[in-house]
Design a protein around this motif. Sequence first.
Motif, PDB file in Angstrom:
ATOM      1  N   VAL A   1      29.470 -20.895 -30.788  1.00 27.27           N
ATOM      2  CA  VAL A   1      28.464 -21.142 -31.824  1.00 27.27           C
ATOM      3  C   VAL A   1      29.087 -20.933 -33.201  1.00 27.27           C
ATOM      4  CG1 VAL A   1      26.290 -20.308 -32.816  1.00 27.27           C
ATOM      5  CG2 VAL A   1      26.529 -20.533 -30.331  1.00 27.27           C
TER       6      VAL A   1
ATOM      7  N   ILE B   1      22.513 -21.648 -24.062  1.00 31.20           N
ATOM      8  CA  ILE B   1      23.086 -20.635 -24.944  1.00 31.20           C
ATOM      9  C   ILE B   1      23.483 -19.436 -24.093  1.00 31.20           C
ATOM     10  CG2 ILE B   1      22.702 -19.118 -26.923  1.00 31.20           C
ATOM     11  CD1 ILE B   1      20.496 -21.112 -27.804  1.00 31.20           C
TER      12      ILE B   1
ATOM     13  N   ALA C   1      28.861 -15.758 -28.999  1.00 33.13           N
ATOM     14  CA  ALA C   1      27.936 -16.697 -28.353  1.00 33.13           C
ATOM     15  C   ALA C   1      28.607 -18.043 -28.075  1.00 33.13           C
ATOM     16  CB  ALA C   1      26.707 -16.895 -29.235  1.00 33.13           C
TER      17      ALA C   1
ATOM     18  N   CYS D   1      22.573 -15.741 -33.176  1.00 31.67           N
ATOM     19  CA  CYS D   1      23.663 -15.670 -32.210  1.00 31.67           C
ATOM     20  C   CYS D   1      24.841 -14.867 -32.766  1.00 31.67           C
ATOM     21  CB  CYS D   1      24.130 -17.067 -31.822  1.00 31.67           C
ATOM     22  SG  CYS D   1      22.917 -18.010 -30.867  1.00 31.67           S
TER      23      CYS D   1
ATOM     24  N   ASN E   1      24.269 -10.036 -26.893  1.00 31.71           N
ATOM     25  CA  ASN E   1      23.556  -9.910 -28.163  1.00 31.71           C
ATOM     26  C   ASN E   1      22.856  -8.546 -28.237  1.00 31.71           C
ATOM     27  OD1 ASN E   1      21.634 -10.222 -30.355  1.00 31.71           O
ATOM     28  ND2 ASN E   1      22.027 -12.425 -30.213  1.00 31.71           N
TER      29      ASN E   1
ATOM     30  N   ASP F   1      24.702 -15.808 -24.726  1.00 29.04           N
ATOM     31  CA  ASP F   1      24.929 -14.724 -25.680  1.00 29.04           C
ATOM     32  C   ASP F   1      24.378 -13.427 -25.086  1.00 29.04           C
ATOM     33  OD1 ASP F   1      25.803 -13.547 -28.011  1.00 29.04           O
ATOM     34  OD2 ASP F   1      24.071 -14.134 -29.207  1.00 29.04           O
TER      35      ASP F   1
ATOM     36  N   VAL G   1      17.753 -13.887 -28.014  1.00 28.76           N
ATOM     37  CA  VAL G   1      18.244 -14.950 -28.881  1.00 28.76           C
ATOM     38  C   VAL G   1      17.040 -15.582 -29.552  1.00 28.76           C
ATOM     39  CG1 VAL G   1      19.257 -17.280 -28.916  1.00 28.76           C
ATOM     40  CG2 VAL G   1      20.372 -15.438 -27.635  1.00 28.76           C
TER      41      VAL G   1
ATOM     42  N   THR H   1      17.717 -18.145 -22.161  1.00 29.66           N
ATOM     43  CA  THR H   1      18.017 -18.734 -23.469  1.00 29.66           C
ATOM     44  C   THR H   1      18.407 -20.207 -23.386  1.00 29.66           C
ATOM     45  OG1 THR H   1      20.296 -17.931 -23.316  1.00 29.66           O
ATOM     46  CG2 THR H   1      18.700 -16.513 -24.412  1.00 29.66           C
TER      47      THR H   1
ATOM     48  N   HIS I   1      19.472 -19.041 -36.565  1.00 32.81           N
ATOM     49  CA  HIS I   1      19.646 -18.367 -35.279  1.00 32.81           C
ATOM     50  C   HIS I   1      20.225 -16.972 -35.489  1.00 32.81           C
ATOM     51  CE1 HIS I   1      24.048 -18.658 -35.214  1.00 32.81           C
ATOM     52  NE2 HIS I   1      23.914 -19.890 -35.689  1.00 32.81           N
TER      53      HIS I   1
END
Length: 292
Positions: A107, A158, A84, A80, A163, A160, A168, A58, A78
């Motif tokens: 984020v 990024i 994130a 996220c 997730n 995350d 992402v 990502t 996005h």
Amino acid sequence: MCWTCGGDMARYKLSYINRARDAALSGGAWASTLPLNNAIRGSVSRVARSVNAAATSTQFAVDLGRARPIDLIGLIRHNCTPAAQIRVTAGTVPSGADLYDSGWASVWPEIYQTEDLEWEDDNWWTGTVDVEDIDVTRVDFFKVLPGFVSGRYWSVYIDDEGNTSGYVQFGALWLGPTWTPDVNPSYGASYNWTDPSEVEKTLGGAAVVDERPAYREHSVTFEALTDAEAFGKIEEIQRRLGVSGELVLLPDVDDIARAHKRNIFCRLKPSPVEFNIYGRQKTSFTFEEVVG
């Protein structure tokens, strides 16, 4: 005539040039059917999606071709999560961070005060967005830099990995300069949600709904533009964008708590520049949110 200006008033910003549109993107791991370049082409509904949520997948690099002054970075639409983290750097060489390094930051910043929430709410301690609200929020991330950074090579990281979507994604990347008018818009600016859905009644009285996505509108009037602004930035905005070009509106960059509700990725409905009083000109803008 009433102008807002100076001191403790809102800092109003526009960004109408997206340097990312002409950039070369690379790095990370992105789905073949939803590649990274989707983030700089076409509709925001055609997203760039990573193959998984691993941090190595990502991240990506941006080459603007030459050094450009940038003070706004955005990931538009996005997915996220509240957990994130994001880091943005700029350097004189690829992957460099000698010009700018944001460090790791959320984020989703703190957007609620504790008095806005109930003790039982999952996000009472953090003040961040509730996971359940993300699906009904048009999600954009914007980072305003402390000042202009003139760099060619930018990197976005990024993190995350938790997730639950397993990836992402985002619809558009924004890298551009902002403009702040000398004097804020006049009092009387308006903000509203517009719902273009149509409701008709059948002969039997039942409602037939043609549901369409709602969008935000923000209307302002600038009454105290200098000649340099009116025939400089305002003329350039109208010429560059017309009614189809995209821009980012930040009505108050200091209002972090409500940024996700006030900041808008939008198109412009401009009005003519009017000769107002000696040395000051007037114009009105309506900003209409881009839905897809």
